[in-house]
Design an enzyme around this catalytic site. Structure first.
Site, PDB file in Angstrom:
ATOM      1  N   HIS A  55     -63.167  38.581  -7.288  1.00  0.00           N
ATOM      2  CA  HIS A  55     -61.893  39.191  -7.657  1.00  0.00           C
ATOM      3  C   HIS A  55     -61.683  38.828  -9.128  1.00  0.00           C
ATOM      4  O   HIS A  55     -62.068  37.719  -9.544  1.00  0.00           O
ATOM      5  CB  HIS A  55     -60.716  38.593  -6.892  1.00  0.00           C
ATOM      6  CG  HIS A  55     -60.778  38.716  -5.399  1.00  0.00           C
ATOM      7  ND1 HIS A  55     -61.477  37.848  -4.607  1.00  0.00           N
ATOM      8  CD2 HIS A  55     -60.187  39.599  -4.558  1.00  0.00           C
ATOM      9  CE1 HIS A  55     -61.316  38.188  -3.340  1.00  0.00           C
ATOM     10  NE2 HIS A  55     -60.545  39.241  -3.267  1.00  0.00           N
ATOM     11  N   ASP A  58     -60.664  35.313  -9.484  1.00  0.00           N
ATOM     12  CA  ASP A  58     -61.604  34.242  -9.099  1.00  0.00           C
ATOM     13  C   ASP A  58     -62.339  33.793 -10.353  1.00  0.00           C
ATOM     14  O   ASP A  58     -62.719  32.633 -10.493  1.00  0.00           O
ATOM     15  CB  ASP A  58     -62.669  34.732  -8.113  1.00  0.00           C
ATOM     16  CG  ASP A  58     -62.096  35.210  -6.803  1.00  0.00           C
ATOM     17  OD1 ASP A  58     -61.003  34.772  -6.444  1.00  0.00           O
ATOM     18  OD2 ASP A  58     -62.769  36.034  -6.146  1.00  0.00           O
ATOM     19  N   GLU A 182     -61.278  48.758   2.175  1.00  0.00           N
ATOM     20  CA  GLU A 182     -61.489  47.776   3.260  1.00  0.00           C
ATOM     21  C   GLU A 182     -60.267  47.731   4.171  1.00  0.00           C
ATOM     22  O   GLU A 182     -59.204  47.251   3.775  1.00  0.00           O
ATOM     23  CB  GLU A 182     -61.742  46.403   2.642  1.00  0.00           C
ATOM     24  CG  GLU A 182     -61.978  45.321   3.685  1.00  0.00           C
ATOM     25  CD  GLU A 182     -62.296  43.967   3.054  1.00  0.00           C
ATOM     26  OE1 GLU A 182     -62.683  43.922   1.869  1.00  0.00           O
ATOM     27  OE2 GLU A 182     -62.144  42.968   3.759  1.00  0.00           O
ATOM     28  N   ASP A 256     -56.823  35.425  11.522  1.00  0.00           N
ATOM     29  CA  ASP A 256     -57.970  35.789  10.670  1.00  0.00           C
ATOM     30  C   ASP A 256     -58.854  34.554  10.432  1.00  0.00           C
ATOM     31  O   ASP A 256     -58.501  33.682   9.654  1.00  0.00           O
ATOM     32  CB  ASP A 256     -57.381  36.307   9.349  1.00  0.00           C
ATOM     33  CG  ASP A 256     -58.428  36.730   8.352  1.00  0.00           C
ATOM     34  OD1 ASP A 256     -59.591  36.901   8.741  1.00  0.00           O
ATOM     35  OD2 ASP A 256     -58.062  36.889   7.174  1.00  0.00           O
ATOM     36  N   ASP A 258     -62.455  34.295   9.734  1.00  0.00           N
ATOM     37  CA  ASP A 258     -63.517  34.284   8.703  1.00  0.00           C
ATOM     38  C   ASP A 258     -64.648  33.309   9.019  1.00  0.00           C
ATOM     39  O   ASP A 258     -65.107  32.565   8.142  1.00  0.00           O
ATOM     40  CB  ASP A 258     -62.921  33.950   7.323  1.00  0.00           C
ATOM     41  CG  ASP A 258     -62.183  35.127   6.711  1.00  0.00           C
ATOM     42  OD1 ASP A 258     -62.444  36.278   7.111  1.00  0.00           O
ATOM     43  OD2 ASP A 258     -61.346  34.900   5.822  1.00  0.00           O
TER      44      ASP A 258
HETATM   45  C1  GCO Z   1     -59.391  39.067   3.821  1.00  0.00           C
HETATM   46  C2  GCO Z   1     -60.276  40.102   3.152  1.00  0.00           C
HETATM   47  C3  GCO Z   1     -60.669  39.720   1.751  1.00  0.00           C
HETATM   48  C4  GCO Z   1     -61.302  40.880   1.007  1.00  0.00           C
HETATM   49  C5  GCO Z   1     -61.466  40.529  -0.422  1.00  0.00           C
HETATM   50  C6  GCO Z   1     -62.242  41.556  -1.199  1.00  0.00           C
HETATM   51  O1  GCO Z   1     -59.257  39.142   5.025  1.00  0.00           O
HETATM   52  O2  GCO Z   1     -58.823  38.236   3.115  1.00  0.00           O
HETATM   53  O3  GCO Z   1     -61.396  40.274   3.955  1.00  0.00           O
HETATM   54  O4  GCO Z   1     -61.521  38.622   1.782  1.00  0.00           O
HETATM   55  O5  GCO Z   1     -62.530  41.226   1.553  1.00  0.00           O
HETATM   56  O6  GCO Z   1     -60.206  40.354  -0.978  1.00  0.00           O
HETATM   57  O7  GCO Z   1     -61.459  42.620  -1.450  1.00  0.00           O
HETATM   58 MN    MN Z   2     -63.238  41.202   3.502  1.00  0.00          MN
HETATM   59 MN    MN Z   3     -61.121  39.389   5.968  1.00  0.00          MN
END
Ligand code: GCO
Ligand code: MN
Ligand code: MN
Length: 388
Positions: A55, A58, A182, A256, A258
């Site tokens: 980003h 970042d 996305e 969420d 990840d």
């Molecule tokens: C999330 C998203 C982000 C995006 C990222 C790229 O759930 O926070 O997946 O990680 O992918 O901001 O645009």
């Molecule tokens: Mn993402």
């Molecule tokens: Mn995500």
């Protein structure tokens, strides 16, 4: 087998993923924050990745002076040069700063919308400077908590205006970015616009430059919505819109998470990898995940290695599945039906085919009793996966 990744596998990580310091809504960071150049070094130590994504903020903090920005970019460029890693995808942070608390492209405030487009143009300049060719748009704050706040139809108009404008900028500058929208259903907003792949595909069809825009599906986001991710990705392949992919994992019905790719639902991950490989997906495989909050730097490296290794193991399993004699036998034994004209289903309309089909006699009971040994087929799949 070694399952060692190489740049040809097109694995990428974000500065925000391997650099994630382990902060969550309830607790402070558990790992030291790393400078962009240090994150590149960490990835290099993990070995085998093609590139790194960012980003705008970042890389360059939102309040950095021009001199600070120049130093950071110089250090980052030197780290890329040293390690051979490259920047593949860039994106904009349109969610972190309080100015975006009620959205960016869909804010009710026209000045906030203008700032969001301005910030994205600058972030595209930065991405292009480092050679990125995919540009992701994740609308994390594009949504609401209460439907009293925004007109959801007008919000889509505003969203479309912003994307159309940025496509114009992309064309004028000759950046040749492939934009990838996305979707995500919620978090951080209570409700996010463009919540699933299907919503994104319908939205893209309404744009001025639909060819410039595709989708960036993420495992966790479809799983949060209780959907089958492999089917979602299949639809983007079918539509020619799989421009990027975010690989991670997620328990259904949770926040969420990840998680590391394949760590939660390896069978679902297997069918996803098989789909991507069977259909010749040639884009980046980006791991949008982060290590457990309990991990230290060494364990973050294991997390990065594990992500790539799991993909390669699943790719190998898909190859073995396709070549497996028993699987082939099962598939060959499935009833396929006859050829058109001698039974079978029509694909295109003609009066002659219609007349034949209209008058055709069917033995319903016989059709219903054709065997479908899917239990055996699935069990064989599990055995291949578990290495039996
Ligand atoms: C999330 C998203 C982000 C995006 C990222 C790229 O759930 O926070 O997946 O990680 O992918 O901001 O645009
Ligand atoms: Mn993402
Ligand atoms: Mn995500």
């Amino acid at each position: 087998m070694a399952f060692l990744p190489t740049p040809d596998d097109k694995f990428t990580f974000g500065l925000w993923t391997v650099g994630n310091p382990g902060r969550d809504p309830f607790g402070e960071p558990t790992r030291a924050g790393l400078a962009p150049a240090e994150i590149v070094e960490l990835l290099d130590e993990a070995g085998g990745a093609l590139g790194v994504n960012f980003h705008d903020n970042d890389l360059v903090p939102i309040d950095a002076t021009q001199a600070e920005a120049a130093t950071i970019k110089k250090d980052f460029a030197a780290a890329l040069e040293r390690t051979g890693l490259r920047v593949c995808m860039a994106t904009t942070n349109l969610f972190g700063d309080p100015v975006f608390k009620d959205g960016a492209f869909t804010s009710n405030d026209a000045d906030v919308r203008a700032y969001a487009v301005h910030k994205t143009m600058h972030a595209m300049d930065l991405g292009a400077e480092f050679g990125a060719d995919v540009y992701v748009m994740w609308g994390g704050r594009e949504g609401c908590e209460t439907d009293a706040a925004k007109d959801p139809v007008e919000s889509l108009n505003r969203y479309r205006d912003a994307v159309n404008f940025l496509c114009g900028y992309n064309a004028e500058k000759g950046y040749n970015f492939r934009f990838a929208l996305e979707p995500k259903p919620n978090e951080p907003r209570g409700h996010i616009f463009l919540p699933t792949i299907g919503h994104c595909l319908a939205f893209i069809a309404s744009l001025e430059h639909p060819d410039m825009v595709g989708v960036n599906p993420e495992v966790a986001h479809e799983h949060m919505a209780g959907l089958n991710f492999t089917h979602a990705v299949a639809m983007t392949l079918w539509a020619g819109k799989l421009f990027h992919i975010d690989l991670n994992d997620q328990a259904y019905g949770r926040y969420d998470q990840d998680f590391r790719f394949g760590s939660e639902s390896p069978k679902a991950a297997f069918f996803l990898v098989k789909l991507l490989e069977d259909h010749g997906y040639s884009g980046y495989r980006h791991f949008d995940s982060h290590a457990y909050r309990t991990s230290d730097r060494a364990d973050v490296i294991e997390f990065a290695r594990g992500s790539m290794r799991t993909y390669l193991m699943l790719k190998d399993a898909a190859k073995r599945w396709n070549a497996d004699a028993k699987i082939k036998e099962f598939l060959a034994s499935m009833p396929q039906g006859g050829l058109l004209g001698k039974g079978g289903a029509p694909r295109t309309y003609s009066p002659g085919i219609a007349a034949e089909l209209h008058g055709r006699a069917f033995d319903r009971a016989a059709l219903a009793s054709r065997p479908l040994p899917y239990e055996a087929l699935d069990q064989r799949t599990i055995e291949i996966l578990l290495g039996a």
